[in-house]
Design a protein around this motif. Structure first.
Motif, short mmCIF file in Angstrom:
data_model
loop_
_atom_site.label_atom_id
_atom_site.label_comp_id
_atom_site.label_asym_id
_atom_site.label_seq_id
_atom_site.Cartn_x
_atom_site.Cartn_y
_atom_site.Cartn_z
N ASN A 26 -5.66 7.12 6.08
CA ASN A 26 -4.22 7.20 5.73
C ASN A 26 -4.02 7.73 4.31
O ASN A 26 -3.91 6.95 3.37
CB ASN A 26 -3.59 5.80 5.80
N GLN B 291 -1.46 8.56 3.09
CA GLN B 291 -0.16 8.07 2.61
C GLN B 291 -0.31 6.83 1.75
O GLN B 291 0.63 6.41 1.08
CB GLN B 291 0.76 7.75 3.79
N LYS B 292 -1.47 6.22 1.78
CA LYS B 292 -1.63 5.00 1.00
C LYS B 292 -2.07 5.39 -0.42
O LYS B 292 -1.27 5.87 -1.19
CB LYS B 292 -2.59 4.04 1.70
N ALA C 275 -7.84 3.07 7.38
CA ALA C 275 -6.50 3.40 6.89
C ALA C 275 -6.43 3.19 5.38
O ALA C 275 -5.80 3.97 4.65
CB ALA C 275 -5.45 2.54 7.60
N ILE C 276 -7.10 2.16 4.89
CA ILE C 276 -7.08 1.89 3.45
C ILE C 276 -8.27 2.55 2.76
O ILE C 276 -8.12 3.18 1.71
CB ILE C 276 -7.09 0.37 3.20
N ASP D 152 -11.43 1.69 11.36
CA ASP D 152 -10.06 1.72 10.84
C ASP D 152 -10.18 1.81 9.31
O ASP D 152 -10.31 0.80 8.63
CB ASP D 152 -9.30 0.48 11.27
N THR E 116 -13.42 -2.38 10.21
CA THR E 116 -12.35 -2.08 9.26
C THR E 116 -12.98 -1.72 7.91
O THR E 116 -13.80 -2.46 7.39
CB THR E 116 -11.41 -3.29 9.10
N GLY F 152 1.30 7.75 11.07
CA GLY F 152 0.94 6.39 10.67
C GLY F 152 -0.38 5.93 11.28
O GLY F 152 -0.84 6.43 12.31
N GLY F 153 -0.96 4.94 10.59
CA GLY F 153 -2.26 4.42 11.01
C GLY F 153 -2.20 3.67 12.33
O GLY F 153 -3.19 3.63 13.07
N THR F 154 -1.06 3.08 12.61
CA THR F 154 -0.91 2.36 13.89
C THR F 154 -1.14 3.34 15.04
O THR F 154 -1.84 3.04 16.01
CB THR F 154 0.51 1.77 13.97
N HIS G 167 -6.43 -5.20 11.34
CA HIS G 167 -4.98 -5.00 11.22
C HIS G 167 -4.25 -5.29 12.54
O HIS G 167 -4.78 -5.05 13.62
CB HIS G 167 -4.69 -3.55 10.78
N LEU H 102 0.84 -1.19 0.00
CA LEU H 102 0.00 0.00 0.00
C LEU H 102 0.88 1.24 0.00
O LEU H 102 0.66 2.19 0.75
CB LEU H 102 -0.91 -0.04 1.24
N GLY I 5 -11.67 -1.60 4.69
CA GLY I 5 -10.52 -1.96 3.86
C GLY I 5 -9.54 -2.80 4.65
O GLY I 5 -8.63 -2.27 5.28
N ASN J 127 -4.84 4.47 15.20
CA ASN J 127 -5.68 3.46 15.86
C ASN J 127 -5.45 3.43 17.36
O ASN J 127 -6.40 3.33 18.15
CB ASN J 127 -5.39 2.07 15.27
N THR K 220 -6.46 -5.46 5.21
CA THR K 220 -5.12 -5.29 4.65
C THR K 220 -4.84 -6.26 3.49
O THR K 220 -4.15 -5.91 2.55
CB THR K 220 -4.07 -5.47 5.77
C1 LIG Z 1 -6.23 -1.61 7.75
C2 LIG Z 1 -4.96 -1.03 8.27
N1 LIG Z 1 -4.98 -0.36 9.43
C3 LIG Z 1 -3.87 0.18 9.95
C4 LIG Z 1 -2.66 0.06 9.31
C5 LIG Z 1 -1.44 0.63 9.94
O1 LIG Z 1 -0.99 1.75 9.25
P1 LIG Z 1 0.52 2.23 9.34
O2 LIG Z 1 1.35 1.21 8.63
O3 LIG Z 1 0.50 3.55 8.68
O4 LIG Z 1 0.90 2.33 10.78
C6 LIG Z 1 -2.59 -0.63 8.09
C7 LIG Z 1 -1.33 -0.76 7.36
O5 LIG Z 1 -1.25 -1.31 6.31
C8 LIG Z 1 -3.77 -1.20 7.56
O6 LIG Z 1 -3.74 -1.91 6.42
#
Ligand SMILES: Cc1ncc(COP(=O)(O)O)c(C=O)c1O
Length: 479
Positions: free
Chosen positions: A305, A307-308, A278-279, A276, A247, A161-163, A194, A102, A249, A166, A251
């Motif tokens: 995110n 950034q994706k 992120a995607i 979540d 979620t 970042g998504g981590t 994720h 991604l 999207g 979350n 991963t």
């Molecule tokens: C669904 C989902 N949530 C959260 C994340 C975490 O994002 P990051 O890698 O920016 O910390 C990802 C990363 O691929 C993801 O796919």
């Protein structure tokens, strides 16, 4: 003199030599050396990006320059030569065959904004360290939340970042629900959610089993009936729930949990719903794609995110909330070494991070460069490529395809056991890499798959044709 101070004679540092001015930009006038350095660095970057298709998406092992500083600092030419060595070994997302992850090519305006961000060297910790940028972050997060359909007054904060987004969502949910010191509190999310949620449990001091995985259906979407059953059981045992995480999207395959039914369940039971996204949340920014994430607007908090798929340079993630004040409630500490906030609250108290770069700048400039039409074109292109690849692979009749409504597509041959599927995926990935097409090899549903992420705007039909042809060759070799 303080007892621990050394005498001035013994401790006097050598004065900087006049022949070597320190490498900081002149504050008096345009600094020609800095300008030449940046121009040369930009040229080097532009030629790296512009020659991407001549190299593999995944470079071989490369030479690394020395890591330790030499006694005398290096001049710009030597620095740029060393930089080139690192660039030669870097992952190459601008290649049209970079389809594994991604991580798309960088959007041009966000590259420029990243440079400016470094030069401004502002700090989103506090308003006086980033006056315009703090306001920009507040305004843009509010605009994005509104675009997603969150209620009036919503907004949020940028995160690295998504981590982290979350994690901040769950810490905020726990605090708002009065569960900050409750050791037996749990989080519910789909079995395909994720791994960052597991990390959040650890950071929050919760045991791994506090994350309850809810089964998914054949399409990889959280099963709301199973969720209700789990919630009933938790209610019976009096176990407190921090949040339900949906979620938008997943991963591996880009599945979207049924957001509307989940929002109903959370509303009825007065539970915090975190999405979540992120995607997938970026699809909620465009009217023509919003149906893919219908229900997102009912969330208490959303991770998104840019950034994706949008190619905003890393890192670019945001946590958006229906009640952004709850961030300050969760993270407020007071900043005794800072002037009081001018009214909007310090960035360093509206999230987990303290000192923080102005990541918002590249998102803002990137979105302004794309425009709403460009944004839609990015999403359209990604969906169209996923459809094309799915149609090509389906034609083989031998593949189990696993996709969703986004730009991700995972596949594995039907009828193989796990060991044979692993061997096939390894062999096929190598075959594709030899032709500069890079897929990833996630473990999903008990076996290895190959996965294509079709967010790369440089990928053309001909690349997808080649990809499908090479996959077919590998299928033909199966017994
Ligand atoms: C669904 C989902 N949530 C959260 C994340 C975490 O994002 P990051 O890698 O920016 O910390 C990802 C990363 O691929 C993801 O796919």
């Amino acid at each position: 003199m303080e007892p621990f101070e050394r005498s001035p004679l013994a401790s006097a540092p050598p004065a900087p030599r006049a022949s070597q001015p320190l490498p900081f930009a002149s504050p008096e006038q345009l600094d020609p050396k800095l300008q030449a350095f940046l121009e040369q660095a930009s040229r080097q970057l532009c030629s790296w990006l512009g020659s991407a298709s001549q190299r593999s998406p995944l470079p071989g092992l490369s030479v690394l320059p020395g890591v330790e500083p030499s006694l005398e600092g290096l001049d710009p030419a030597a620095l740029l030569a060393d930089l080139q060595l690192v660039m030669d070994g870097a992952y190459n997302p601008n290649h049209p065959g970079a389809l594994a992850h991604l991580d798309p090519p960088p959007l041009a305006a966000s590259v420029a904004a990243d440079l400016i961000c470094a030069g401004l060297n502002n700090n989103l910790l506090a308003e006086e360290l980033s006056p315009s940028l703090t306001r920009l972050e507040r305004s843009l997060t509010a605009w994005l939340a509104e675009q997603l359909g969150l209620p009036a007054g919503s907004g949020g904060v940028a995160a690295s970042g998504g981590t982290l987004s979350n994690l901040m969502a769950l810490v905020t949910a726990r605090r708002c629900r009065g569960l900050a010191t409750q050791a037996d509190a749990v989080v519910l999310a789909s079995a395909d959610a994720h791994v960052s949620l597991a990390k959040a449990m650890a950071v929050m001091g919760l045991p791994a089993h506090a994350l309850h995985p809810i089964p998914v259906d054949r399409e990889g979407r959280l099963d709301p009936v199973a969720l209700e059953q789990e919630l009933d059981q938790l209610a019976q045992t009096g176990t407190p729930v921090i949040a339900v995480v949906a979620t938008a999207g997943t991963t591996v395959r880009g599945a979207v949990d049924p957001l509307l039914p989940l929002a109903e369940i959370c509303c009825k039971r007065e539970l915090w719903l975190h999405v979540d996204g992120a995607i997938g949340a970026v699809f909620g920014l465009v009217a023509g794609h919003r149906f893919r994430v219908a229900g997102l607007e009912r969330a208490d908090s959303v991770t998104i995110n840019p950034q994706k798929l949008l190619g905003i340079t890393k890192t670019s993630s945001l946590l958006l909330l229906a009640r952004p004040q709850s961030l300050a409630e969760a993270f407020h500490t007071g900043l005794p070494y800072m002037e009081p906030s001018w009214g909007g609250g310090h960035g360093g108290e509206t999230g987990l991070q303290g000192t923080r770069p102005a990541e918002i700048l590249k998102l803002w400039l990137g979105l302004r460069q794309l425009g709403l039409e460009g944004l839609e074109a990015v999403l359209d292109g990604a969906i169209q490529r996923r459809r094309q690849l799915a149609a090509l692979l389906e034609a083989s009749g031998r593949l189990q395809l696993r996709g969703g409504s986004f730009h991700l597509l995972a596949f594995t041959p039907r009828g193989l056991d796990a060991a044979a599927a692993e061997h096939w995926s390894q062999h096929t990935r190598q075959r594709l890499l030899q032709e500069h097409l890079m897929l990833s090899r996630p473990w999903y549903a008990g076996r290895h798959h190959l996965k294509a992420v079709l967010g790369n705007p440089h990928t053309r039909s001909s690349h997808l044709d080649s990809l499908a042809r090479l996959v077919q060759l590998s299928l033909d070799e199966l017994p």
